[in-house]
Design a protein around this motif. Structure first.
Motif, PDB file in Angstrom:
ATOM      1  N   LEU A 166      39.083 -36.797  10.838  1.00  0.00           N
ATOM      2  CA  LEU A 166      38.085 -37.140   9.831  1.00  0.00           C
ATOM      3  C   LEU A 166      36.879 -36.222   9.884  1.00  0.00           C
ATOM      4  O   LEU A 166      36.288 -35.899   8.847  1.00  0.00           O
ATOM      5  N   HIS A 167      36.496 -35.779  11.083  1.00  0.00           N
ATOM      6  CA  HIS A 167      35.348 -34.889  11.199  1.00  0.00           C
ATOM      7  C   HIS A 167      35.605 -33.569  10.465  1.00  0.00           C
ATOM      8  O   HIS A 167      34.764 -33.100   9.699  1.00  0.00           O
ATOM      9  N   ARG A 168      36.760 -32.988  10.686  1.00  0.00           N
ATOM     10  CA  ARG A 168      37.095 -31.728  10.025  1.00  0.00           C
ATOM     11  C   ARG A 168      37.168 -31.906   8.509  1.00  0.00           C
ATOM     12  O   ARG A 168      36.777 -31.018   7.744  1.00  0.00           O
ATOM     13  N   LEU A 169      37.655 -33.059   8.085  1.00  0.00           N
ATOM     14  CA  LEU A 169      37.732 -33.336   6.653  1.00  0.00           C
ATOM     15  C   LEU A 169      36.346 -33.267   6.023  1.00  0.00           C
ATOM     16  O   LEU A 169      36.170 -32.680   4.945  1.00  0.00           O
ATOM     17  N   TRP A 170      35.343 -33.843   6.714  1.00  0.00           N
ATOM     18  CA  TRP A 170      33.988 -33.818   6.171  1.00  0.00           C
ATOM     19  C   TRP A 170      33.308 -32.470   6.381  1.00  0.00           C
ATOM     20  O   TRP A 170      32.504 -32.037   5.553  1.00  0.00           O
ATOM     21  N   ASP A 171      33.611 -31.803   7.477  1.00  0.00           N
ATOM     22  CA  ASP A 171      33.010 -30.489   7.708  1.00  0.00           C
ATOM     23  C   ASP A 171      33.377 -29.496   6.614  1.00  0.00           C
ATOM     24  O   ASP A 171      32.526 -28.756   6.131  1.00  0.00           O
ATOM     25  N   SER A 172      34.642 -29.458   6.266  1.00  0.00           N
ATOM     26  CA  SER A 172      35.099 -28.373   5.394  1.00  0.00           C
ATOM     27  C   SER A 172      36.057 -28.806   4.296  1.00  0.00           C
ATOM     28  O   SER A 172      36.040 -28.230   3.213  1.00  0.00           O
ATOM     29  N   GLY A 173      36.908 -29.798   4.562  1.00  0.00           N
ATOM     30  CA  GLY A 173      37.946 -30.135   3.607  1.00  0.00           C
ATOM     31  C   GLY A 173      37.432 -30.644   2.284  1.00  0.00           C
ATOM     32  O   GLY A 173      37.932 -30.249   1.213  1.00  0.00           O
ATOM     33  N   LEU A 174      36.419 -31.506   2.305  1.00  0.00           N
ATOM     34  CA  LEU A 174      35.897 -32.056   1.057  1.00  0.00           C
ATOM     35  C   LEU A 174      35.267 -30.968   0.193  1.00  0.00           C
ATOM     36  O   LEU A 174      35.479 -30.928  -1.023  1.00  0.00           O
ATOM     37  N   LEU A 175      34.485 -30.087   0.807  1.00  0.00           N
ATOM     38  CA  LEU A 175      33.873 -29.006   0.041  1.00  0.00           C
ATOM     39  C   LEU A 175      34.925 -28.013  -0.432  1.00  0.00           C
ATOM     40  O   LEU A 175      34.888 -27.543  -1.576  1.00  0.00           O
ATOM     41  N   ALA A 176      35.873 -27.686   0.436  1.00  0.00           N
ATOM     42  CA  ALA A 176      36.892 -26.699   0.080  1.00  0.00           C
ATOM     43  C   ALA A 176      37.783 -27.180  -1.053  1.00  0.00           C
ATOM     44  O   ALA A 176      38.341 -26.374  -1.794  1.00  0.00           O
ATOM     45  N   SER A 177      37.917 -28.504  -1.203  1.00  0.00           N
ATOM     46  CA  SER A 177      38.798 -29.021  -2.246  1.00  0.00           C
ATOM     47  C   SER A 177      38.298 -28.680  -3.646  1.00  0.00           C
ATOM     48  O   SER A 177      39.059 -28.706  -4.608  1.00  0.00           O
ATOM     49  N   ALA A 178      37.008 -28.333  -3.773  1.00  0.00           N
ATOM     50  CA  ALA A 178      36.477 -27.913  -5.074  1.00  0.00           C
ATOM     51  C   ALA A 178      36.829 -26.466  -5.382  1.00  0.00           C
ATOM     52  O   ALA A 178      36.724 -26.033  -6.539  1.00  0.00           O
ATOM     53  N   ARG A 179      37.226 -25.694  -4.354  1.00  0.00           N
ATOM     54  CA  ARG A 179      37.647 -24.300  -4.500  1.00  0.00           C
ATOM     55  C   ARG A 179      36.608 -23.471  -5.253  1.00  0.00           C
ATOM     56  O   ARG A 179      36.910 -22.797  -6.234  1.00  0.00           O
ATOM     57  N   LYS A 180      35.373 -23.509  -4.758  1.00  0.00           N
ATOM     58  CA  LYS A 180      34.296 -22.731  -5.363  1.00  0.00           C
ATOM     59  C   LYS A 180      33.699 -21.795  -4.320  1.00  0.00           C
ATOM     60  O   LYS A 180      33.621 -22.130  -3.131  1.00  0.00           O
ATOM     61  N   SER A 181      33.268 -20.613  -4.773  1.00  0.00           N
ATOM     62  CA  SER A 181      32.566 -19.689  -3.898  1.00  0.00           C
ATOM     63  C   SER A 181      31.197 -20.270  -3.543  1.00  0.00           C
ATOM     64  O   SER A 181      30.723 -21.242  -4.160  1.00  0.00           O
ATOM     65  N   ASP A 182      30.538 -19.656  -2.556  1.00  0.00           N
ATOM     66  CA  ASP A 182      29.197 -20.117  -2.192  1.00  0.00           C
ATOM     67  C   ASP A 182      28.270 -20.110  -3.409  1.00  0.00           C
ATOM     68  O   ASP A 182      27.532 -21.073  -3.652  1.00  0.00           O
ATOM     69  N   GLY A 183      28.291 -19.012  -4.154  1.00  0.00           N
ATOM     70  CA  GLY A 183      27.398 -18.884  -5.298  1.00  0.00           C
ATOM     71  C   GLY A 183      27.672 -19.925  -6.364  1.00  0.00           C
ATOM     72  O   GLY A 183      26.742 -20.503  -6.943  1.00  0.00           O
ATOM     73  N   ARG A 184      28.933 -20.166  -6.640  1.00  0.00           N
ATOM     74  CA  ARG A 184      29.277 -21.155  -7.671  1.00  0.00           C
ATOM     75  C   ARG A 184      28.946 -22.565  -7.218  1.00  0.00           C
ATOM     76  O   ARG A 184      28.482 -23.395  -8.009  1.00  0.00           O
ATOM     77  N   LEU A 185      29.164 -22.857  -5.926  1.00  0.00           N
ATOM     78  CA  LEU A 185      28.823 -24.186  -5.423  1.00  0.00           C
ATOM     79  C   LEU A 185      27.314 -24.387  -5.460  1.00  0.00           C
ATOM     80  O   LEU A 185      26.826 -25.443  -5.892  1.00  0.00           O
ATOM     81  N   GLN A 186      26.555 -23.390  -5.026  1.00  0.00           N
ATOM     82  CA  GLN A 186      25.105 -23.518  -5.066  1.00  0.00           C
ATOM     83  C   GLN A 186      24.618 -23.714  -6.501  1.00  0.00           C
ATOM     84  O   GLN A 186      23.763 -24.572  -6.760  1.00  0.00           O
ATOM     85  N   ALA A 187      25.173 -22.940  -7.436  1.00  0.00           N
ATOM     86  CA  ALA A 187      24.757 -23.068  -8.838  1.00  0.00           C
ATOM     87  C   ALA A 187      25.045 -24.464  -9.367  1.00  0.00           C
ATOM     88  O   ALA A 187      24.238 -25.046 -10.106  1.00  0.00           O
ATOM     89  N   ARG A 188      26.200 -25.025  -8.994  1.00  0.00           N
ATOM     90  CA  ARG A 188      26.534 -26.365  -9.463  1.00  0.00           C
ATOM     91  C   ARG A 188      25.565 -27.393  -8.895  1.00  0.00           C
ATOM     92  O   ARG A 188      25.102 -28.288  -9.612  1.00  0.00           O
ATOM     93  N   LEU A 189      25.239 -27.268  -7.613  1.00  0.00           N
ATOM     94  CA  LEU A 189      24.316 -28.215  -7.008  1.00  0.00           C
ATOM     95  C   LEU A 189      22.907 -28.057  -7.582  1.00  0.00           C
ATOM     96  O   LEU A 189      22.201 -29.052  -7.800  1.00  0.00           O
ATOM     97  N   GLU A 190      22.485 -26.822  -7.804  1.00  0.00           N
ATOM     98  CA  GLU A 190      21.165 -26.580  -8.385  1.00  0.00           C
ATOM     99  C   GLU A 190      21.063 -27.203  -9.775  1.00  0.00           C
ATOM    100  O   GLU A 190      20.018 -27.749 -10.151  1.00  0.00           O
TER     101      GLU A 190
END
Length: 290
Positions: A166-190
């Motif tokens: 479960l720890h690894r799932l929250w560390d990386s799996g949940l974010l990775a499931s969106a399949r977005k680059s750093d820039g695209r993820l930041q833009a979406r959150l912004e």
């Protein structure tokens, strides 16, 4: 078909990444969000410490150092990535922190060192990088543990038949499931959290972040160990929100720190203070040589 595709992508990310806080992407994006919201005073202070090093890079430093064989990183600093809350306790109590400290007590120590104009440059850089990392760690719910499973590292899960935790799932799996680059993820959150990032999420008190993570951590344990697409649909937005909050709170913490530092009266250091700093410097050298 779309569910199968993103689940397959999640599996690859879970197998490839170690169980660290947020994984590199979460830390990088939070660091970039922080840097974009620093006050002029905080920006000048950070640049004076780190030079041209972006906060997106500085945010991952404490995890990269976990592979350093020096005993300081292997025996002491590892506990600075999380806090523990006993099962059934309503809140975190810093008086129950272990003798070597935890994320909360380490962050308080780094605050003092960053506020002290006599802190040596190398130690100041360590304090800033680690403090930024801790702020982000405390927004990852599984870094506020209330169960005897090492923050979910001991809670096995399966994704499409593949084993993880479960720890690894929250560390990386949940974010990775969106399949977005750093820039695209930041833009979406912004875009999604524009008002909150610049207004509502200015809370610089770590106790508040810990309470939020504790509540979310207790909701995050699935009823079964099999993780289905519904889990991702429910908790990926929560994980992304915590990354955004970590970025905003990192800026709030640094802005408050350097506002306080600029307002504090300058007093000459006492001889005893210089002697203590010399001893601290020699101890740091000893740790690196052991």
């Amino acid at each position: 078909m779309n569910r199968l595709r993103y689940t397959a992508g999640v599996i690859l990310s879970l197998l490839a990444l170690p169980a660290l806080a947020w994984g590199p992407q979460g830390h990088r994006v939070a660091g970039a969000i922080t840097e974009a919201r620093l006050s002029p005073a905080a920006t000048a202070a950070v640049r004076g410490i780190l030079g041209d090093e972006p906060l997106a890079v500085a945010s991952t430093w404490a995890d990269r150092k976990r592979s350093d064989p020096v005993p300081f990183w292997q025996r002491q600093a590892g506990a600075w990535h999380y806090v523990n809350v006993p099962p059934g306790a309503a809140r975190y109590d810093p008086r129950r922190a272990p003798a070597g400290g935890d994320a909360y007590t380490a962050l308080a120590q780094f605050h003092r060192e960053l506020a002290d104009p006599a802190t040596l440059p190398a130690r100041r850089a360590l304090a800033l990088r680690f403090a930024l990392h801790i702020i982000q760690d405390l927004h990852q719910p599984l870094h506020v543990g209330g169960r005897d499973d090492r923050g979910g590292n001991g809670f096995a899960v399966t994704v499409n038949g593949r084993r993880s935790n479960l720890h690894r799932l929250w560390d990386s799996g949940l974010l990775a499931s969106a399949r977005k680059s750093d820039g695209r993820l930041q833009a979406r959150l912004e875009a999604r959290y524009a008002a909150e990032l610049d207004d509502a999420w200015r809370e610089a008190d770590p106790a508040v972040w810990i309470a939020e993570s504790l509540a979310l951590s207790r909701q995050s344990y699935p009823a079964t160990q099999r993780i289905d697409p519904g889990y991702f649909e429910r908790f990926r937005p929560a994980a992304e929100r915590r990354v955004a909050q970590a970025g905003a709170r990192g800026a709030a913490w640094l802005n408050a720190l350097y506002r306080e530092a600029s307002e504090a009266p300058v007093t000459p250091a006492s001889p005893a203070g210089w002697w203590q700093r010399l001893k601290d410097f020699l101890e740091e050298i000893r740790q690196r040589l052991v």
